[in-house]
Scaffold this motif. Structure first.
Motif, short mmCIF file in Angstrom:
data_model
loop_
_atom_site.label_atom_id
_atom_site.label_comp_id
_atom_site.label_asym_id
_atom_site.label_seq_id
_atom_site.Cartn_x
_atom_site.Cartn_y
_atom_site.Cartn_z
N UNK A 1 -17.55 4.74 -4.09
CA UNK A 1 -16.84 5.72 -3.28
C UNK A 1 -17.53 5.98 -1.94
N UNK A 2 -18.86 5.93 -1.93
CA UNK A 2 -19.59 6.30 -0.72
C UNK A 2 -20.16 5.10 0.04
N UNK A 3 -20.17 3.92 -0.58
CA UNK A 3 -20.72 2.75 0.09
C UNK A 3 -19.64 1.77 0.53
N UNK A 4 -18.70 1.46 -0.36
CA UNK A 4 -17.72 0.41 -0.06
C UNK A 4 -16.38 0.93 0.46
N UNK A 5 -15.90 2.05 -0.08
CA UNK A 5 -14.59 2.53 0.36
C UNK A 5 -14.50 2.80 1.86
N UNK A 6 -15.56 3.33 2.50
CA UNK A 6 -15.46 3.54 3.96
C UNK A 6 -15.18 2.25 4.73
N UNK A 7 -15.68 1.11 4.23
CA UNK A 7 -15.44 -0.15 4.92
C UNK A 7 -13.96 -0.50 4.93
N UNK A 8 -13.29 -0.27 3.79
CA UNK A 8 -11.89 -0.65 3.67
C UNK A 8 -10.99 0.28 4.48
N UNK A 9 -11.25 1.57 4.42
CA UNK A 9 -10.40 2.52 5.15
C UNK A 9 -10.62 2.40 6.65
N UNK B 1 -6.08 9.13 2.51
CA UNK B 1 -7.29 9.21 3.31
C UNK B 1 -8.47 8.72 2.49
N UNK B 2 -9.61 8.55 3.19
CA UNK B 2 -10.84 8.17 2.51
C UNK B 2 -11.26 9.23 1.51
N UNK B 3 -11.11 10.50 1.87
CA UNK B 3 -11.46 11.59 0.97
C UNK B 3 -10.64 11.52 -0.32
N UNK B 4 -9.35 11.26 -0.19
CA UNK B 4 -8.50 11.13 -1.37
C UNK B 4 -8.89 9.91 -2.19
N UNK B 5 -9.25 8.83 -1.51
CA UNK B 5 -9.68 7.64 -2.22
C UNK B 5 -10.92 7.88 -3.05
N UNK C 1 0.81 -1.23 0.00
CA UNK C 1 0.00 0.00 0.00
C UNK C 1 0.83 1.27 0.00
N UNK C 2 2.16 1.17 -0.11
CA UNK C 2 2.99 2.37 -0.13
C UNK C 2 2.86 3.19 1.13
N UNK C 3 2.60 2.51 2.27
CA UNK C 3 2.37 3.19 3.56
C UNK C 3 1.26 4.23 3.45
N UNK C 4 0.33 4.00 2.52
CA UNK C 4 -0.83 4.89 2.32
C UNK C 4 -0.39 6.36 2.19
N UNK C 5 0.58 6.59 1.34
CA UNK C 5 1.16 7.93 1.23
C UNK C 5 1.09 8.49 -0.18
N UNK C 6 0.42 7.81 -1.11
CA UNK C 6 0.43 8.24 -2.51
C UNK C 6 -0.64 9.30 -2.77
N UNK C 7 -0.35 10.32 -3.59
CA UNK C 7 -1.33 11.37 -3.88
C UNK C 7 -2.50 10.81 -4.70
N UNK C 8 -3.69 11.39 -4.48
CA UNK C 8 -4.90 10.84 -5.10
C UNK C 8 -4.85 10.93 -6.62
N UNK C 9 -4.27 11.99 -7.17
CA UNK C 9 -4.26 12.15 -8.62
C UNK C 9 -3.38 11.09 -9.28
N UNK C 10 -2.29 10.71 -8.62
CA UNK C 10 -1.46 9.64 -9.18
C UNK C 10 -2.20 8.31 -9.13
#
Length: 498
Positions: free
Chosen positions: A89-97, A265-269, A36-45
């Motif tokens: 984005x609004x239903x499943x991603x919150x579960x993972x983060x 973050x979840x927002x970036x995801x 996961x790259x220590x969860x540090x990658x920018x959202x646009x990349x």
């Protein structure tokens, strides 16, 4: 001389992308960093990595061919994709983060237990092997044509092996960071190739060619006349089926979920997920435009009269009709798409193997250094298996983009259905989810082989909605007759800890 220059450009690209991938990846210190790259990658990349991963060679090779024989129908699919990704984005991603997972299927392990988690992971592994096999083959097509210009009849297996070897060189060492940053570069290369082709073709066909394509309906996006159940490009099929297809591919497929989990973050995801739908629509439009202009250039001649298939028409133009050097650049762009998809697949296959199978079932608790070595070793093992699976598709006559999506559609219904069962049916337990998952795989498999409407097969976007319905109905009914139980307690996941 023309072919020598083109080949030199391709070789230079292969060397450059391996070196760049290794330099950009940095030093990997743990398995979590690798995955996961220590969860540090920018959202646009991450957004561009998602796009590069999902479109890959199938878009570059096949979409122009589909547009040549039809219209801008793939842009219509992108509208459904946008709807589906907003829901993801609004239903499943919150579960993972919220769970801090490295694999999407760890949620199923937390909700239903390791049996459902393991079955979902195995389904993903087999599906990804088959789908990536199609993508690898698609990338080998223009290389084989180029080598034929030198009088060399090289087997597809050899070409696939060479592409895989270069991809493994940076994926093995750099993990998800190398994957994301090289995806970004590779996407830029094949998009530049599409723009170059549009410019060259526009000059060749002139205004009359554009007008002829318009009059022939080549720029039509929404089609309300095609049969809903059997055509993947009918309006309802594209919107409804496309939305659920992308929910399966981007919400329940580790290949894409892992990209998003590397965001900060979840927002970036969410930004990366929704933005990728917009970008994919632009890509579909670009490559569909290439196909429409190729049709105008050939005076609307049927592909059969040219001795070409839909998957060969663009590659033939690249190799024979572009100026010296540009042909090599375009082939390098196709290779870029292939390698971007392949590197993502290899990393996600390794992640799911360790997080969902070894970590959950083996109860193995190694230190981070050992886990990192095993993760890299698994990347190499999956690479060898990928080469073998790619050789299975050398005789198909279907457009590879449709074949690849069809393969994935058979299992996305079960995967997405399992997630929705956990969210929508509180009484559902491990037994209900496992039985429903198996029933869905059998049901969609039967539908793929046995259902026909008016002599035509059911369109691939409908396999996901069908699978979701089977999962919810079977899982819901089993839940009603089983006694209510306490939710399964989360099991410790060594791979997810930093």
């Amino acid at each position: 001389m023309h072919d020598v220059v083109n080949l030199a450009v391709i070789v230079a690209y292969l060397v450059a992308i391996a070196v760049i991938g290794l330099r950009l990846s940095g030093r990997q210190r743990s398995a979590t960093d690798y995955f996961t790259g220590e969860r540090s990658l920018p959202w646009w990349a991450v957004m561009f990595s998602i796009v590069a991963t999902e479109t890959s060679t199938l878009t570059v090779i096949s979409v122009p061919g589909v547009a040549y024989g039809g219209s801008f129908s793939y842009v219509e699919l992108a509208v459904g994709y946008l709807v589906g990704r907003i829901l993801v984005a609004f239903v499943l991603l919150p579960l993972y983060f919220r769970g801090g997972f490295v694999s999407a299927y760890q949620y199923l392990g937390e909700r239903f237990g390791r049996h459902t988690q393991g079955l979902a992971s195995l389904t993903f592994l087999v599906t990804r092997l088959l789908a990536e096999g199609v993508r690898l083959l698609a990338g080998a097509i223009p290389i084989k044509l180029l080598l034929a210009e030198f009088g060399l009849d090289v087997n597809y297996f050899v070409i696939v092996l060479a592409i895989t070897a270069v991809t493994v060189a940076y994926t093995y060492v750099g993990g998800i960071k190398a994957v994301v940053w090289t995806d970004l570069l590779q996407m830029g290369l094949y998009l530049a190739g599409a723009v170059i082709c549009i410019v060259v073709l526009s000059v060749q066909v002139g205004g009359a060619g554009w007008a002829a394509a318009w009059d022939a309906g080549k720029f039509t996006v929404f089609d309300f006349d095609k049969p809903i159940l059997t055509s993947p490009y009918a309006f309802v099929t594209a919107i409804v089926g496309g939305a659920l297809l992308t929910m399966g591919s981007h919400g329940s497929d580790q290949l894409i979920a892992q990209r998003v989990l590397s965001c900060r973050s979840l927002s970036d995801g969410r930004k990366a997920m929704i933005g990728s739908a917009v970008a994919i629509g632009v890509q579909f439009a670009l490559f569909s435009l290439v196909g429409a202009l190729l049709w105008a250039r050939n005076g609307g001649a049927p592909l059969a009269s040219l001795g070409l298939t839909s998957d060969q028409v663009f590659g033939e133009f690249i190799l024979r009709d572009l100026p010296m050097g540009l042909s090599g650049l375009l082939v390098a762009g196709i290779l870029a798409a292939t390698m971007g998809s392949l590197s993502s697949a290899l990393n996600s296959l390794s992640t799911s193997t360790l997080a969902d199978l070894v970590g959950s079932w083996g109860r193995w608790r190694p230190d981070e250094a050992t886990m990192l070595r095993v993760a890299r070793w698994m990347t190499g093992v999956w690479a060898l298996m990928m080469v073998g699976f790619a050789s299975l598709f050398t005789t198909t006559s279907d457009p590879v983009v449709e074949l690849g999506l069809s393969i994935a559609s058979y299992t996305y219904g079960a995967l997405l259905g399992a997630f929705l069962l956990g969210l929508l049916v509180p009484r559902a337990d491990g037994v209900a989810s496992f039985v429903a998952f198996v029933a869905t795989l059998l049901g969609t498999g039967w539908a793929a082989l046995g259902i026909s409407v008016g002599g035509s097969s059911l369109a691939f976007p409908w396999f996901v909605p069908l699978g979701v319905v089977i999962t919810l109905v079977v899982g819901g009914l089993i839940s009603l007759v089983r006694p209510r139980r306490e939710p399964v307690a989360p099991e410790p996941e060594p791979v997810a800890s930093a």
